[in-house]
Design a protein around this motif. Structure first.
Motif, PDB file in Angstrom:
ATOM      1  N   ARG A   1       0.834  -1.209   0.000  1.00  0.00           N
ATOM      2  CA  ARG A   1       0.000   0.000   0.000  1.00  0.00           C
ATOM      3  C   ARG A   1       0.869   1.261   0.000  1.00  0.00           C
ATOM      4  O   ARG A   1       0.584   2.221  -0.713  1.00  0.00           O
ATOM      5  N   ILE A   2       1.927   1.256   0.799  1.00  0.00           N
ATOM      6  CA  ILE A   2       2.839   2.402   0.837  1.00  0.00           C
ATOM      7  C   ILE A   2       3.551   2.536  -0.504  1.00  0.00           C
ATOM      8  O   ILE A   2       3.651   3.629  -1.063  1.00  0.00           O
ATOM      9  N   HIS A   3       4.050   1.423  -1.026  1.00  0.00           N
ATOM     10  CA  HIS A   3       4.717   1.418  -2.330  1.00  0.00           C
ATOM     11  C   HIS A   3       3.796   1.985  -3.401  1.00  0.00           C
ATOM     12  O   HIS A   3       4.170   2.868  -4.172  1.00  0.00           O
ATOM     13  N   ASP A   4       2.568   1.459  -3.467  1.00  0.00           N
ATOM     14  CA  ASP A   4       1.640   1.880  -4.510  1.00  0.00           C
ATOM     15  C   ASP A   4       1.286   3.356  -4.388  1.00  0.00           C
ATOM     16  O   ASP A   4       1.169   4.057  -5.393  1.00  0.00           O
ATOM     17  N   ALA A   5       1.139   3.848  -3.170  1.00  0.00           N
ATOM     18  CA  ALA A   5       0.846   5.271  -2.973  1.00  0.00           C
ATOM     19  C   ALA A   5       2.000   6.131  -3.482  1.00  0.00           C
ATOM     20  O   ALA A   5       1.782   7.171  -4.114  1.00  0.00           O
ATOM     21  N   LEU A   6       3.221   5.700  -3.238  1.00  0.00           N
ATOM     22  CA  LEU A   6       4.382   6.449  -3.720  1.00  0.00           C
ATOM     23  C   LEU A   6       4.427   6.462  -5.240  1.00  0.00           C
ATOM     24  O   LEU A   6       4.557   7.522  -5.861  1.00  0.00           O
ATOM     25  N   VAL A   7       4.305   5.297  -5.847  1.00  0.00           N
ATOM     26  CA  VAL A   7       4.409   5.202  -7.306  1.00  0.00           C
ATOM     27  C   VAL A   7       3.272   5.966  -7.991  1.00  0.00           C
ATOM     28  O   VAL A   7       3.479   6.612  -9.013  1.00  0.00           O
TER      29      VAL A   7
ATOM     30  N   LEU B   1       8.836 -10.929  -3.564  1.00  0.00           N
ATOM     31  CA  LEU B   1       7.761 -10.001  -3.216  1.00  0.00           C
ATOM     32  C   LEU B   1       7.584  -8.961  -4.316  1.00  0.00           C
ATOM     33  O   LEU B   1       6.473  -8.724  -4.790  1.00  0.00           O
ATOM     34  N   TYR B   2       8.675  -8.355  -4.757  1.00  0.00           N
ATOM     35  CA  TYR B   2       8.590  -7.359  -5.831  1.00  0.00           C
ATOM     36  C   TYR B   2       8.103  -7.985  -7.136  1.00  0.00           C
ATOM     37  O   TYR B   2       7.390  -7.341  -7.896  1.00  0.00           O
ATOM     38  N   GLU B   3       8.470  -9.220  -7.385  1.00  0.00           N
ATOM     39  CA  GLU B   3       7.967  -9.899  -8.587  1.00  0.00           C
ATOM     40  C   GLU B   3       6.449 -10.065  -8.513  1.00  0.00           C
ATOM     41  O   GLU B   3       5.756  -9.880  -9.508  1.00  0.00           O
ATOM     42  N   ARG B   4       5.918 -10.371  -7.333  1.00  0.00           N
ATOM     43  CA  ARG B   4       4.463 -10.466  -7.173  1.00  0.00           C
ATOM     44  C   ARG B   4       3.792  -9.113  -7.417  1.00  0.00           C
ATOM     45  O   ARG B   4       2.633  -9.058  -7.807  1.00  0.00           O
ATOM     46  N   TRP B   5       4.517  -8.035  -7.194  1.00  0.00           N
ATOM     47  CA  TRP B   5       3.984  -6.684  -7.411  1.00  0.00           C
ATOM     48  C   TRP B   5       4.154  -6.229  -8.862  1.00  0.00           C
ATOM     49  O   TRP B   5       3.828  -5.109  -9.203  1.00  0.00           O
ATOM     50  N   GLY B   6       4.699  -7.082  -9.722  1.00  0.00           N
ATOM     51  CA  GLY B   6       4.812  -6.756 -11.135  1.00  0.00           C
ATOM     52  C   GLY B   6       6.195  -6.365 -11.613  1.00  0.00           C
ATOM     53  O   GLY B   6       6.375  -6.036 -12.788  1.00  0.00           O
ATOM     54  N   TYR B   7       7.190  -6.400 -10.765  1.00  0.00           N
ATOM     55  CA  TYR B   7       8.561  -6.082 -11.172  1.00  0.00           C
ATOM     56  C   TYR B   7       9.196  -7.303 -11.824  1.00  0.00           C
ATOM     57  O   TYR B   7       8.879  -8.439 -11.465  1.00  0.00           O
TER      58      TYR B   7
ATOM     59  N   VAL C   1      18.647  -5.789 -10.477  1.00  0.00           N
ATOM     60  CA  VAL C   1      17.999  -4.586 -10.970  1.00  0.00           C
ATOM     61  C   VAL C   1      16.617  -5.010 -11.446  1.00  0.00           C
ATOM     62  O   VAL C   1      16.489  -5.904 -12.278  1.00  0.00           O
ATOM     63  N   MET C   2      15.585  -4.374 -10.900  1.00  0.00           N
ATOM     64  CA  MET C   2      14.210  -4.757 -11.218  1.00  0.00           C
ATOM     65  C   MET C   2      13.469  -3.558 -11.794  1.00  0.00           C
ATOM     66  O   MET C   2      13.730  -2.414 -11.402  1.00  0.00           O
ATOM     67  N   VAL C   3      12.550  -3.832 -12.709  1.00  0.00           N
ATOM     68  CA  VAL C   3      11.799  -2.760 -13.362  1.00  0.00           C
ATOM     69  C   VAL C   3      10.348  -3.187 -13.518  1.00  0.00           C
ATOM     70  O   VAL C   3      10.051  -4.373 -13.670  1.00  0.00           O
ATOM     71  N   ARG C   4       9.479  -2.197 -13.469  1.00  0.00           N
ATOM     72  CA  ARG C   4       8.034  -2.434 -13.614  1.00  0.00           C
ATOM     73  C   ARG C   4       7.445  -1.381 -14.538  1.00  0.00           C
ATOM     74  O   ARG C   4       7.675  -0.185 -14.356  1.00  0.00           O
ATOM     75  N   ASP C   5       6.721  -1.831 -15.530  1.00  0.00           N
ATOM     76  CA  ASP C   5       6.008  -0.942 -16.449  1.00  0.00           C
ATOM     77  C   ASP C   5       4.791  -0.394 -15.731  1.00  0.00           C
ATOM     78  O   ASP C   5       4.056  -1.146 -15.078  1.00  0.00           O
ATOM     79  N   LEU C   6       4.571   0.905 -15.820  1.00  0.00           N
ATOM     80  CA  LEU C   6       3.422   1.527 -15.172  1.00  0.00           C
ATOM     81  C   LEU C   6       2.470   2.047 -16.246  1.00  0.00           C
ATOM     82  O   LEU C   6       2.746   3.073 -16.857  1.00  0.00           O
ATOM     83  N   PRO C   7       1.369   1.336 -16.477  1.00  0.00           N
ATOM     84  CA  PRO C   7       0.446   1.737 -17.536  1.00  0.00           C
ATOM     85  C   PRO C   7      -0.225   3.078 -17.221  1.00  0.00           C
ATOM     86  O   PRO C   7      -0.335   3.485 -16.115  1.00  0.00           O
TER      87      PRO C   7
END
Length: 124
Positions: free
Chosen positions: A67-73, A95-101, A118-124
């Motif tokens: 929730r904190i992560h998502d609010a920041l992003v 954990l980060y992979e479950r969040w889409g990274y 190094v992890m990356v996540r596309d933000l639509p």
């Protein structure tokens, strides 16, 4: 160092007047990327680098970190989010992979640092 950047952003979580945790980071300058790593071909545009995410032990495992992560992003206008995870911390990486990274590279940003995923996540 991070708080001195002009686009530094921080989000904190609170429950019943007590801190739950925080997350912060900053946008990369155009063309910027993690030292010691190659940027993936498809990762272009506005990129947010998550520097730190911490949750008080009492609140770990409750979904508060996400929730904190998502609010920041959500608080920044970017195309991608990226972060580094110590390669020996497989549970954190999962954990980060479950969040889409997705893991896209490995880096050792300084002489005395461990090897990071190094992890990356596309933000639509």
């Amino acid at each position: 160092m991070w708080s001195g950047r002009e686009d530094w952003t921080c989000v904190s979580g609170w429950e019943d007047g007590s801190p739950v945790g925080y997350a912060y980071g900053s946008k990369f300058k155009p063309g910027g990327w993690w030292k010691g790593a190659d940027r993936p071909d498809g990762v272009r545009g506005r990129i947010f680098a998550l520097s730190e995410l911490m949750v008080v032990p009492r609140w770990q495992g409750t979904g508060r970190a996400q929730r904190i992560h998502d609010a920041l992003v959500r608080s920044v206008e970017v195309d991608f989010a990226t972060l580094l995870v110590d390669s020996t911390h497989t549970k954190v990486r999962a954990l980060y992979e479950r969040w889409g990274y997705e893991r896209c590279d490995a880096a050792t940003p300084s002489d005395d640092s461990p090897l990071y995923a190094v992890m990356v996540r596309d933000l639509p």
